[in-house]
Design an enzyme around this catalytic site. Structure first.
Site, short mmCIF file in Angstrom:
data_model
loop_
_atom_site.label_atom_id
_atom_site.label_comp_id
_atom_site.label_asym_id
_atom_site.label_seq_id
_atom_site.Cartn_x
_atom_site.Cartn_y
_atom_site.Cartn_z
N HIS A 81 0.86 -1.19 0.00
CA HIS A 81 0.00 0.00 0.00
C HIS A 81 0.89 1.24 0.00
O HIS A 81 1.71 1.42 0.89
CB HIS A 81 -0.93 0.00 1.22
CG HIS A 81 -2.12 -0.91 1.04
ND1 HIS A 81 -3.41 -0.48 1.17
CD2 HIS A 81 -2.20 -2.21 0.71
CE1 HIS A 81 -4.24 -1.48 0.94
NE2 HIS A 81 -3.53 -2.55 0.66
N TYR A 141 -9.38 6.08 6.45
CA TYR A 141 -9.62 6.39 7.85
C TYR A 141 -10.54 7.61 7.87
O TYR A 141 -10.18 8.68 7.38
CB TYR A 141 -8.31 6.75 8.56
CG TYR A 141 -7.36 5.59 8.81
CD1 TYR A 141 -6.48 5.16 7.82
CD2 TYR A 141 -7.34 4.94 10.04
CE1 TYR A 141 -5.59 4.12 8.06
CE2 TYR A 141 -6.45 3.89 10.29
CZ TYR A 141 -5.58 3.48 9.29
OH TYR A 141 -4.69 2.46 9.53
N PRO A 201 -5.52 0.01 17.74
CA PRO A 201 -5.21 -0.42 16.38
C PRO A 201 -5.16 0.70 15.35
O PRO A 201 -4.73 0.47 14.22
CB PRO A 201 -6.36 -1.38 16.05
CG PRO A 201 -7.48 -0.99 16.95
CD PRO A 201 -6.86 -0.44 18.18
N LYS A 223 0.29 -0.38 14.48
CA LYS A 223 1.68 -0.57 14.89
C LYS A 223 1.96 -1.91 15.57
O LYS A 223 3.13 -2.30 15.73
CB LYS A 223 2.09 0.55 15.86
CG LYS A 223 2.40 1.86 15.15
CD LYS A 223 3.80 1.84 14.58
CE LYS A 223 4.01 2.85 13.49
NZ LYS A 223 3.81 2.34 12.13
N TYR A 273 3.65 6.25 10.16
CA TYR A 273 2.83 5.12 9.69
C TYR A 273 3.71 4.09 8.99
O TYR A 273 3.54 2.88 9.19
CB TYR A 273 1.74 5.63 8.74
CG TYR A 273 0.58 4.66 8.56
CD1 TYR A 273 -0.60 4.82 9.28
CD2 TYR A 273 0.68 3.58 7.68
CE1 TYR A 273 -1.66 3.93 9.12
CE2 TYR A 273 -0.38 2.69 7.52
CZ TYR A 273 -1.54 2.87 8.25
OH TYR A 273 -2.59 1.99 8.10
#
Ligand code: PHB
Length: 399
Positions: free
Chosen positions: A75, A209, A298, A302, A390
């Site tokens: 991704h 998100y 979550p 991580k 991230y």
């Protein structure tokens, strides 16, 4: 009963325990891995998994069984969705453009299927259904674990070192923290995730998100035909209380402007979350890694990455101890691991607090949150800050 002997006893056959056993074996250090769950249970419990580049490289190098590059999907970004219902804004965070790195979506249970096969093929002593009920002697040179095997027989294992890789309800942790420091640093959140798995095509190629006026949602994927989605709910919510139509309404209300592709829901669960770091990560001849040492909500994805970061450091420390007789690395382990642990704790807390709607949030809180999101997506520095965390920081290998 005479105790069996091994060099390292590892409690927990999750990613941390299995990867540690591999790294130790490469250095010629023998170990026994114990887990109270059955193999079917471990391999069949569907879990999330976003892997950083360093974690992918590590897993891909273990045995011939890793499917991280074939089943896992790279991704190159995520989308943040926020704003009003009438005018939702979608902003992509371009990982390679901002950091030169990407992440892989490879669910943890798939990684576990690979790892278990690889460890068994390498001849690892791996015992499923073995429940540890006592941990003793961590202040001596011969720590011991005892309990009951899958067949109901008692066992006792004496080792030179003991590792608690046994998850958030660790049985090793109390022996490491001691009664006076039991527990740890923690924070609870007034919301949870309602998660579903459904049979449907992808609604989006990348993760979305969403911070909507109706609360948080996450659109994730498992394959071309199976999707994973979550929406914010009350921690006490009953996963079976909602109809499928109500679940789709709840998801759609939290993802304005996204056309969700619906399909039969075949699994639902409520995930409570909290942030936790054990007060102690090591005592004498015992140490904690992964969820036994810390848990993260979550939202920052991580968990598994952080567990592998601990394991890389502990492997170095154990090689120094068991091959060269020096406890220097071990003495440095807790502090070295803590650096990454607290950075990940911060990032996971930050993503969680920025994206969820707290039940007691005031209008001030909502508008401030909107301002925060605008700042993050509106500046390259903001986007890079998110992307760097991230996609993860390179693993530290020196203690
Ligand atoms: C998931 O695919 O289950 C998933 C992805 C990203 C997260 C959490 C869960 O932050």
């Amino acid at each position: 009963m005479t105790a069996e002997r091994t060099r390292v006893a590892i409690v927990g056959a999750g990613p941390a325990g299995l990867v540690l056993s591999h790294l130790l074996e490469q250095a010629g250090i023998e170990s026994i891995v114990l887990d109270q769950r059955t193999r079917e249970d471990i391999e069949g419990t569907i879990k999330a998994g976003i892997l950083e580049q360093g974690a992918v490289d590590l897993l891909a190098g273990i045995g011939a069984t890793s499917r991280v590059h074939t089943v896992g999907e790279r991704h190159d970004g995520i989308e943040l969705l926020f704003g009003s219902e009438e005018a939702p804004e979608r902003h992509r965070i371009d990982f390679p453009g901002l950091t030169g790195r990407s992440v892989w979506l490879y669910p943890q249970h798939e990684a576990l299927i690979d790892l278990i096969a690889a460890r068994l093929a390498a001849g690892q002593d791996l015992r499923f259904g073995a429940t540890v009920t006592a941990v003793e002697g961590v202040d001596s040179d011969r720590p011991r674990v005892s309990g009951t095997t899958a067949a109901g027989e008692p066992f006792e294992i004496e080792a030179e070192f003991l590792v608690g890789a046994d998850g958030s309800r660790s049985v090793v942790r109390p022996a490491v923290t001691g009664p006076s420091r039991e527990g740890g640093y923690f924070r609870e959140y007034p919301f949870a995730w309602f998660g579903i798995l459904c049979e449907a095509p992808k609604s989006s190629q990348e993760l979305i998100y969403s911070n909507s006026p109706n609360g948080f949602a996450l659109i994730s994927q498992r394959s071309e035909t199976v999707q994973r989605m979550y929406f914010q709910c009350d921690p006490e919510a009953d996963p079976n209380a909602m109809s499928e139509a109500e679940i789709w309404d709840a998801l759609q209300a939290r993802t304005p402007g996204v056309e969700l592709k619906e399909g039969p829901i075949f699994q639902r669960d409520v995930l409570r979350f909290r942030s936790f770091v054990s007060h102690e990560l090591r005592r004498g001849r015992a140490a904690l890694v992964g969820d036994a040492a810390h848990t993260v909500p979550p939202t920052g994805a991580k968990g598994m990455n952080l567990a592998l970061g601990d394991v890389i450091l502990l492997n170095q420390a154990l090689q120094e101890l068991l091959l060269r007789g020096s406890s220097r690395g071990l003495d440095a382990y807790a502090e070295a691991a803590s650096e990454r642990i607290w950075k990940s704790q911060h990032f996971s807390w930050w993503m969680t607090s920025m994206l969820h709607l707290s039940p007691e949030a005031s209008d001030f809180d909502r508008l401030r949150q909107r301002g925060e999101l605008s700042m993050v997506v509106g500046s390259e520095a903001g986007r890079r800050y998110l992307a760097e965390a991230y996609t993860g920081w390179p693993y530290r290998t020196e203690l």
